[in-house]
Design a protein around this motif. Sequence first.
Motif, mmCIF file in Angstrom:
data_model
loop_
_atom_site.group_PDB
_atom_site.id
_atom_site.type_symbol
_atom_site.label_atom_id
_atom_site.label_comp_id
_atom_site.label_asym_id
_atom_site.label_seq_id
_atom_site.Cartn_x
_atom_site.Cartn_y
_atom_site.Cartn_z
ATOM 1 N N UNK A 176 10.801 13.269 -8.450
ATOM 2 C CA UNK A 176 9.704 13.802 -9.243
ATOM 3 C C UNK A 176 8.660 12.704 -9.379
ATOM 4 N N UNK A 177 7.456 12.977 -8.937
ATOM 5 C CA UNK A 177 6.389 12.002 -9.082
ATOM 6 C C UNK A 177 5.091 12.711 -9.419
ATOM 7 N N UNK A 178 4.231 12.017 -10.142
ATOM 8 C CA UNK A 178 2.928 12.568 -10.473
ATOM 9 C C UNK A 178 1.927 12.236 -9.386
ATOM 10 N N UNK A 179 0.801 11.687 -9.779
ATOM 11 C CA UNK A 179 -0.275 11.369 -8.833
ATOM 12 C C UNK A 179 0.263 10.563 -7.655
ATOM 13 N N UNK A 180 -0.050 11.025 -6.460
ATOM 14 C CA UNK A 180 0.471 10.433 -5.228
ATOM 15 C C UNK A 180 -0.667 10.254 -4.235
ATOM 16 N N UNK A 181 -0.707 9.110 -3.585
ATOM 17 C CA UNK A 181 -1.813 8.736 -2.713
ATOM 18 C C UNK A 181 -1.394 8.833 -1.248
ATOM 19 N N UNK A 182 -2.249 9.433 -0.436
ATOM 20 C CA UNK A 182 -2.113 9.343 1.014
ATOM 21 C C UNK A 182 -3.328 8.571 1.523
ATOM 22 N N UNK A 224 -2.417 5.722 11.548
ATOM 23 C CA UNK A 224 -1.250 5.656 10.675
ATOM 24 C C UNK A 224 -1.651 6.076 9.260
ATOM 25 N N UNK A 225 -0.659 6.348 8.431
ATOM 26 C CA UNK A 225 -0.921 6.714 7.040
ATOM 27 C C UNK A 225 0.092 6.031 6.142
ATOM 28 N N UNK A 226 -0.353 5.692 4.953
ATOM 29 C CA UNK A 226 0.523 5.150 3.916
ATOM 30 C C UNK A 226 0.564 6.175 2.795
ATOM 31 N N UNK A 227 1.750 6.547 2.361
ATOM 32 C CA UNK A 227 1.898 7.450 1.236
ATOM 33 C C UNK A 227 2.644 6.704 0.136
ATOM 34 N N UNK A 228 2.089 6.699 -1.070
ATOM 35 C CA UNK A 228 2.753 5.983 -2.162
ATOM 36 C C UNK A 228 2.493 6.674 -3.490
ATOM 37 N N UNK A 260 11.528 5.894 0.243
ATOM 38 C CA UNK A 260 10.450 6.182 -0.692
ATOM 39 C C UNK A 260 10.926 5.964 -2.122
ATOM 40 N N UNK A 261 12.126 6.421 -2.421
ATOM 41 C CA UNK A 261 12.665 6.223 -3.769
ATOM 42 C C UNK A 261 12.920 4.744 -4.053
ATOM 43 N N UNK A 262 13.369 4.021 -3.045
ATOM 44 C CA UNK A 262 13.660 2.593 -3.213
ATOM 45 C C UNK A 262 12.392 1.771 -3.404
ATOM 46 N N UNK A 263 11.411 1.998 -2.528
ATOM 47 C CA UNK A 263 10.240 1.130 -2.471
ATOM 48 C C UNK A 263 8.994 1.703 -3.141
ATOM 49 N N UNK A 264 8.897 3.024 -3.218
ATOM 50 C CA UNK A 264 7.718 3.650 -3.797
ATOM 51 C C UNK A 264 6.638 3.995 -2.790
ATOM 52 N N UNK A 265 6.903 3.758 -1.507
ATOM 53 C CA UNK A 265 5.901 4.038 -0.470
ATOM 54 C C UNK A 265 6.600 4.252 0.869
ATOM 55 N N UNK A 266 5.860 4.840 1.803
ATOM 56 C CA UNK A 266 6.262 4.939 3.203
ATOM 57 C C UNK A 266 5.042 4.671 4.072
ATOM 58 N N UNK A 267 5.243 4.034 5.216
ATOM 59 C CA UNK A 267 4.199 3.912 6.234
ATOM 60 C C UNK A 267 4.572 4.876 7.358
ATOM 61 N N UNK A 316 -11.598 0.564 7.219
ATOM 62 C CA UNK A 316 -11.889 1.909 6.754
ATOM 63 C C UNK A 316 -10.577 2.592 6.383
ATOM 64 N N UNK A 317 -10.406 2.853 5.105
ATOM 65 C CA UNK A 317 -9.201 3.522 4.614
ATOM 66 C C UNK A 317 -9.627 4.739 3.812
ATOM 67 N N UNK A 318 -9.098 5.888 4.163
ATOM 68 C CA UNK A 318 -9.473 7.164 3.565
ATOM 69 C C UNK A 318 -8.372 7.596 2.603
ATOM 70 N N UNK A 319 -8.718 7.774 1.323
ATOM 71 C CA UNK A 319 -7.724 8.075 0.301
ATOM 72 C C UNK A 319 -7.851 9.506 -0.200
ATOM 73 N N UNK A 320 -6.725 10.224 -0.156
ATOM 74 C CA UNK A 320 -6.575 11.529 -0.794
ATOM 75 C C UNK A 320 -5.527 11.363 -1.884
ATOM 76 N N UNK A 321 -5.788 11.890 -3.080
ATOM 77 C CA UNK A 321 -4.844 11.747 -4.182
ATOM 78 C C UNK A 321 -4.399 13.129 -4.645
ATOM 79 N N UNK A 322 -3.102 13.366 -4.551
ATOM 80 C CA UNK A 322 -2.517 14.674 -4.813
ATOM 81 C C UNK A 322 -1.632 14.638 -6.057
#
Length: 263
Positions: free
Chosen positions: A140-146, A196-200, A9-16, A218-224
Amino acid sequence: MNEDEKYLFDLNGYLVLREVLATEEVKQLNDGIDQHISQLNEMDRSLSGSSKALAGTSHRKNMGGMLSWEQPWCEPYRNLLVHPAIKPYLEEILGEGYRLDHGPGLIAMDSGCEGGTLHGGGVERVNLSEAYFFKHGRIYTGLTVVEFLLADEGPGDGGVSVIPGSHKANLPCPKRMKHWEKYQEHVLELNGQAGDAVIFTETLTHGTLPWTADHQRRALLYKFSPGYSAYSPGAHTIAYPEYIESMTDEQREVMEAPHIRRP
């Protein structure tokens, strides 16, 4: 979140994340969309800019408001706020007491739908609500998408795409790269199956490629966000929405306005 996942996650900025949702959960979420299909509206503007590479025959469709739907349709969407397969990841990168910044929102794309220009990147984030850095052994990250996949997104189908590592970029992304007209080999289409889910991190440069599959995307986005910060007014634009009162205690905590969370 294990040490390998933290590194990636730190290297790429995302995980699947694979098989986050069970088949029945995906069905319930899709059934809710079908029940409220009149609320799925096509955008009246293009997101592809002037890019010929991202052009299509239709615009994407959007739907929101799932948390306030009537019973039982709202429940599977509320459950995703604190889903046991996702919550540990959010607590690791956002801290305990993370909050829903905005969403959920559905992105739907029919066959031939245009893509959306890539946007964001480390150098383009203007304040700490979107920041990304690593300090004293933690992320440490701000707005994050699932992004929960409610339909398969196979190789060549299009859909969500990212520039790995761009959340740490120190220079702006070239315009033709954002338009997917040059350096396409550096733009990665993320693939997965329904469930599956993508978090970035929102700081990552990301967008969508034109949708070529026969079935609807169909992709459902939650932003935390971390519990103490906000990017968007979220559910608290005007007042505390009444529908939050019918949530569980754990779900309501995620819906709180930003404030310092103390142990």
